[in-house]
Design an enzyme around this catalytic site. Structure first.
Site, PDB file in Angstrom:
ATOM      1  N   SER A   1     -10.754  -0.878   3.036  1.00 44.54           N
ATOM      2  CA  SER A   1     -10.039  -0.955   4.324  1.00 44.54           C
ATOM      3  C   SER A   1      -9.667   0.448   4.764  1.00 44.54           C
ATOM      4  O   SER A   1      -9.020   1.180   4.014  1.00 44.54           O
ATOM      5  CB  SER A   1      -8.747  -1.758   4.183  1.00 44.54           C
ATOM      6  OG  SER A   1      -9.003  -3.047   3.710  1.00 44.54           O
TER       7      SER A   1
ATOM      8  N   GLU B   1      -5.087   3.690   5.867  1.00 46.27           N
ATOM      9  CA  GLU B   1      -4.730   3.455   4.470  1.00 46.27           C
ATOM     10  C   GLU B   1      -5.342   4.563   3.625  1.00 46.27           C
ATOM     11  O   GLU B   1      -4.771   5.032   2.646  1.00 46.27           O
ATOM     12  CB  GLU B   1      -5.287   2.100   4.009  1.00 46.27           C
ATOM     13  CG  GLU B   1      -4.914   1.782   2.585  1.00 46.27           C
ATOM     14  CD  GLU B   1      -5.899   0.880   1.887  1.00 46.27           C
ATOM     15  OE1 GLU B   1      -6.837   1.397   1.240  1.00 46.27           O
ATOM     16  OE2 GLU B   1      -5.738  -0.350   1.984  1.00 46.27           O
TER      17      GLU B   1
ATOM     18  N   ARG C   1       0.830  -1.216   0.000  1.00 42.99           N
ATOM     19  CA  ARG C   1       0.000   0.000   0.000  1.00 42.99           C
ATOM     20  C   ARG C   1       0.861   1.261   0.000  1.00 42.99           C
ATOM     21  O   ARG C   1       0.547   2.246   0.648  1.00 42.99           O
ATOM     22  CB  ARG C   1      -0.949   0.032   1.208  1.00 42.99           C
ATOM     23  CG  ARG C   1      -1.960  -1.077   1.259  1.00 42.99           C
ATOM     24  CD  ARG C   1      -2.933  -1.017   0.085  1.00 42.99           C
ATOM     25  NE  ARG C   1      -4.036  -1.961   0.265  1.00 42.99           N
ATOM     26  CZ  ARG C   1      -4.024  -3.222  -0.157  1.00 42.99           C
ATOM     27  NH1 ARG C   1      -2.976  -3.708  -0.791  1.00 42.99           N
ATOM     28  NH2 ARG C   1      -5.078  -3.995   0.042  1.00 42.99           N
TER      29      ARG C   1
END
Ligand code: FAD
Ligand code: EPU
Length: 344
Positions: A240, A336, A166
């Site tokens: 998420s 995130e 990520r």
């Protein structure tokens, strides 16, 4: 020049959390030329600017007193081909899942595990999108990006993007400096399929698909995602909310002693990755709702907006969750989702 300019407009329809903040100016860029002109024009007024693709990985916290540029740079074409591979170039404003379907139709492998991830092609490299055992970097060849300060186009190879979990150079040293304008992927004519994520195997069996193919995997991933993740068209969310934290083996051993049922996997560089959704659920947040901000009933890693939550409501809930995870497990979890606001 194709500029569809609006002033003082709600961004509710432009972010999948469905947060109702206003932008001072909103414009669409449909070509590199219009994007360059727009960037130069904005530079002369010294106002801030933000690029939005699908708005599926942002939490908008405040009204935006600057320019929002909606990326509409389109086009998908094959640039070269060998016996085994195809290089495909896509405009950054293409919908990511359309590019996946384009490759599935042509039986080209590499991104089928990334089916149905919302958002644009141009945002995919920003956080090196990943799902079901595969990351963008596994099929990524290069990208072109326009430097905001100069309007010049620069090419970034896979290595230059410094992809991680990520993560990429565009979330670090180049944050806010470039607009990604196109992405080149290297797809495979005879791919090796990745079915390491257990649910893919069981979904293939359920669908009676005993022969692996690009399409079979894509269909299985789509079915799994539909069963697990909330559809932003129904409940506002950005996937998420937190990353799964990666901690050193030594730190993990200490935590694991007290929580032997903790869900974990091997991470990068010998680290251990912990399932943040598991920790959040253990803290009792799963299904929690305060006003219109909540923690999803089926997936604790996903924060949701049931209707009229503000970006601050979601942010405050996220911070409460973060500190309870820290208290219970001693582990820091980090968002995130890109937090966009004045006082984050
Ligand atoms: P946006 O939200 O529009 O932008 C994200 C950030 O990138 C912003 O900071 C923006 O300014 C910047 N940006 C966008 N486009 C450009 C550009 N062209 N140039 C420079 N900067 C740019 N992600 C995963 O990795 N895996 C998943 O499995 C996954 N599942 C999801 C499921 C759901 C239901 C949702 C809502 C989200 C999910 N996500 C997942 C997150 C999201 O889909 C990805 O991060 C996606 O790449 C975001 O694309 P976007 O166009 O919507 O980006
Ligand atoms: N878990 C729980 N409770 C929960 C949620 C998860 O206990 O409420 C545990 C389960 O044991 C499960 C494990 O956590 O086995 C992992 O859950 P899941 O497979 O759903 O994956 P995740 O870690 O929650 C990650 C990505 C997703 C990606 C999936 C599938 C991150 C931050 N998230 O989620 O990406 O789709 O794996 O590969 O890495 C996104 O980035 O927005 C996103 C949705």
């Amino acid at each position: 020049m194709h500029l569809h300019l609006k002033n003082n407009i709600s961004l509710k329809d432009y972010n999948t959390f469905g947060i109702d903040v206003k932008a001072m100016h909103l414009a669409e860029a449909e070509s590199e030329e219009s994007l360059r002109n727009l960037l130069l024009q904005i530079k002369s007024t010294q106002t801030p600017l933000m690029i939005l693709g699908g708005g599926s990985n942002v939490l908008l916290m405040d009204d935006y007193s600057g320019w929002v540029i909606l990326n509409k740079l389109k086009g998908i074409r094959i640039v070269s081909e060998t016996d085994d591979t195809v290089l495909v170039k896509a405009g950054s404003g293409e919908v990511w899942h359309h590019l996946v379907l384009w490759s599935v139709e042509r039986n080209l492998g590499g991104i089928e595990n990334l089916s149905l991830i919302p958002g644009s092609v141009g945002a995919a490299p920003i956080q090196n999108i990943g799902a079901y055992g595969v990351e963008l970097k596994n099929s990524f060849h290069s990208l072109e990006a326009m430097e905001i300060a100069s309007g010049n186009i620069h090419t970034f190879t896979n290595e230059a993007c410094k992809f991680g979990y990520r993560n990429s150079v565009f979330k670090n040293e180049h944050k806010g400096k470039y607009v990604i304008t196109s992405v080149v992927l290297e797809l495979k004519k005879n791919p090796l399929f990745n079915t390491t994520y257990g649910a893919i195997q069981s979904e293939l069996q359920k669908q009676g698909n005993n022969k692996l193919s690009v399409k079979a995997i894509s269909d299985a991933v789509i079915a799994i995602r539909r069963s697990k993740l909330p559809d932003p068209a129904q409940i506002g969310n950005a996937g998420s909310f937190f990353k799964n934290p990666e901690i050193s083996k030594e730190a993990f051993e200490t935590v694991f002693k007290n929580h032997p049922e903790m869900v974990h996997y091997p991470g990068a560089d010998g680290k251990i990755k912990i399932a943040a959704g598991w920790m959040i659920e253990q803290c009792g947040w799963k299904g929690y709702r305060k006003g219109d901000a909540g923690c999803h009933v089926n997936q604790a890693l996903v924060l949701v907006n049931y209707g009229n939550a503000t970006g601050r409501d979601i942010y405050n809930l996220a911070m409460e969750i973060k500190s309870s995870v820290k208290n219970k497990f001693g582990v820091e979890i980090e968002p995130e989702v890109n937090l966009i606001g004045t006082a984050t």
